[in-house]
Design a protein around this motif. Structure first.
Motif, PDB file in Angstrom:
ATOM      1  N   SER A 138       0.828  -1.204   0.000  1.00 44.33           N
ATOM      2  CA  SER A 138       0.000   0.000   0.000  1.00 44.33           C
ATOM      3  C   SER A 138       0.864   1.256   0.000  1.00 44.33           C
ATOM      4  CB  SER A 138      -0.940   0.005   1.214  1.00 44.33           C
ATOM      5  OG  SER A 138      -1.822  -1.100   1.185  1.00 44.33           O
ATOM      6  N   GLY A 169      -2.879  -3.048  -2.196  1.00 44.08           N
ATOM      7  CA  GLY A 169      -2.518  -1.649  -2.049  1.00 44.08           C
ATOM      8  C   GLY A 169      -2.687  -0.873  -3.343  1.00 44.08           C
ATOM      9  N   ALA A 187      -2.785   1.795   5.306  1.00 44.62           N
ATOM     10  CA  ALA A 187      -1.573   0.996   5.485  1.00 44.62           C
ATOM     11  C   ALA A 187      -1.180   0.950   6.957  1.00 44.62           C
ATOM     12  CB  ALA A 187      -0.434   1.580   4.643  1.00 44.62           C
TER      13      ALA A 187
END
Length: 359
Positions: free
Chosen positions: A24, A173, A195
């Motif tokens: 991410s 991500g 994240a």
């Protein structure tokens, strides 16, 4: 044996979360920050949270979900217009649904081995009903809505080029970054929040790992727990970097396999508590917890668990192996482990009690 298996399970979950977090962070920089560096950042920050001890960790966990929830709502709102653009998929067969159910069970059931670590400071007078409701709600409420959302996002990915490109680049991500791209810099900030929301999962798991090390070998109680957190971080980082190259295959294999042992473990605990202890917590002598000569040998539990795999193996459906039963039914290894272990544990435990002359 359960501690070793649990250590492997907890380490695996730390790896999974570190990969998602690292990918991410990489996605919002368009590769300028590599997933490897992102994994290192996430793992070290989680270790620092773990260092703070249970009280700070508990306070962190109490509030960390709030920005995560807000970020998910923003991501859904930003990319929501594409969610109705679903790709065509064949209707799943019953065997596929069973296999998926086993995968989810393998993801959730291992929490049973951690629950005591986070309830240790709970007052003994706490209502059993409340404990159950909080635990079940805490697992069910985040899981089901997010899995439905994940299914919707996954179904739309093939028809949204930017989402598909993000997925192929940095997996989950990348998809989140693509969904939030219309929000510009604010969207990148939201991805960072998502994240970092994984720090709560990883830090809490690392906390349990430090306790598991001390359970594994009694003399390790003398070792400062933060050293175990450093050790596990040093293990997680290289494994996560390697796992990131084929993330979802590794994820599915890992969760599928751990579900089987966790199912057997839960069956033993449930039968022991409900059948042999009559669901009476006073039936346990807490003064004997670390005196092996006064405890059950454990052979009945191990025997029942191991013998159950005679049916589990032909009932499992994994990327690397599908048993003859599973080819027809789908993956029912989880159910087989629970039922067979429970049935075998009763006579084996009675035999153990008769030989040892104590419960």
């Amino acid at each position: 044996v359960p501690v070793i298996l649990n250590l492997a399970t907890l380490t695996g979950f730390c790896v999974i979360d570190s990969v998602i977090g690292g990918q991410s962070l990489s996605a919002i920089t368009h590769g300028h920050l590599t997933p490897d560096v992102g994994i290192v950042v996430i793992a070290i920050l989680a270790m620092l949270v773990c260092f703070c001890g249970f009280k700070i960790l508990h306070r962190y966990e109490r509030f960390a979900w709030i920005p995560a929830l807000i970020a998910i709502v923003i991501a859904t709102g930003t990319g929501g217009k594409h969610l109705s653009n679903q790709a065509a998929f064949e209707t799943p067969e019953a065997s596929t649904i069973l296999s998926f159910s086993a995968l989810i069970a393998g993801f959730l059931i291992p929490w049973a081995a951690l629950a005591g670590d986070f309830a240790v400071y709970m007052v003994p007078e706490a209502s059993s009903t409340k404990v159950f409701a909080y635990t079940y709600g805490g697992l069910f409420l985040p899981t089901v809505p997010l899995m439905v959302l994940g299914a919707a996002i996954g179904g739309a990915c093939p028809n949204v080029p930017s989402w598909q490109a993000g997925y192929e680049s940095t997996s989950v991500g990348g998809v989140l970054a693509a969904m939030l791209e219309p929000a510009g810099g604010f969207g990148k900030f939201v991805v960072v929040l998502l994240a970092f929301s994984l720090l709560g999962n990883i830090a809490a798991t690392m906390y349990s790992i430090t306790l598991n090390f001390q359970l594994l070998l009694p003399w390790m109680v003398r070792v400062p727990r933060f050293l175990f957190a450093i050790v596990i971080t040093a293990i997680v980082i290289p494994v996560a970097i390697r796992a990131a190259t084929s993330f979802f295959d590794n994820l599915e294999n890992f969760i599928g396999v751990i579900g089987y042992w966790a199912s057997a473990f839960v069956a033993v605990v449930v039968i022991e508590h409900a059948w042999f202890r009559k669901s009476d917590c006073s039936a346990y002598d807490h003064e004997k917890w670390d005196k092996s000569n006064m405890l059950p040998s454990g052979l009945a539990a191990l025997g029942a668990s191991v013998l159950s795999f005679a049916l589990v193996v032909p009932s499992m459906a994994q990327v690397w192996y599908t048993g003859p039963i599973a080819k027809t039914t789908g993956d029912i290894g989880f159910e087989s482990a629970f039922v067979v272990t429970g049935l075998l544990y009763v006579p084996l435990r009675y035999l153990e009690i008769r030989i040892q002359k104590r419960v």
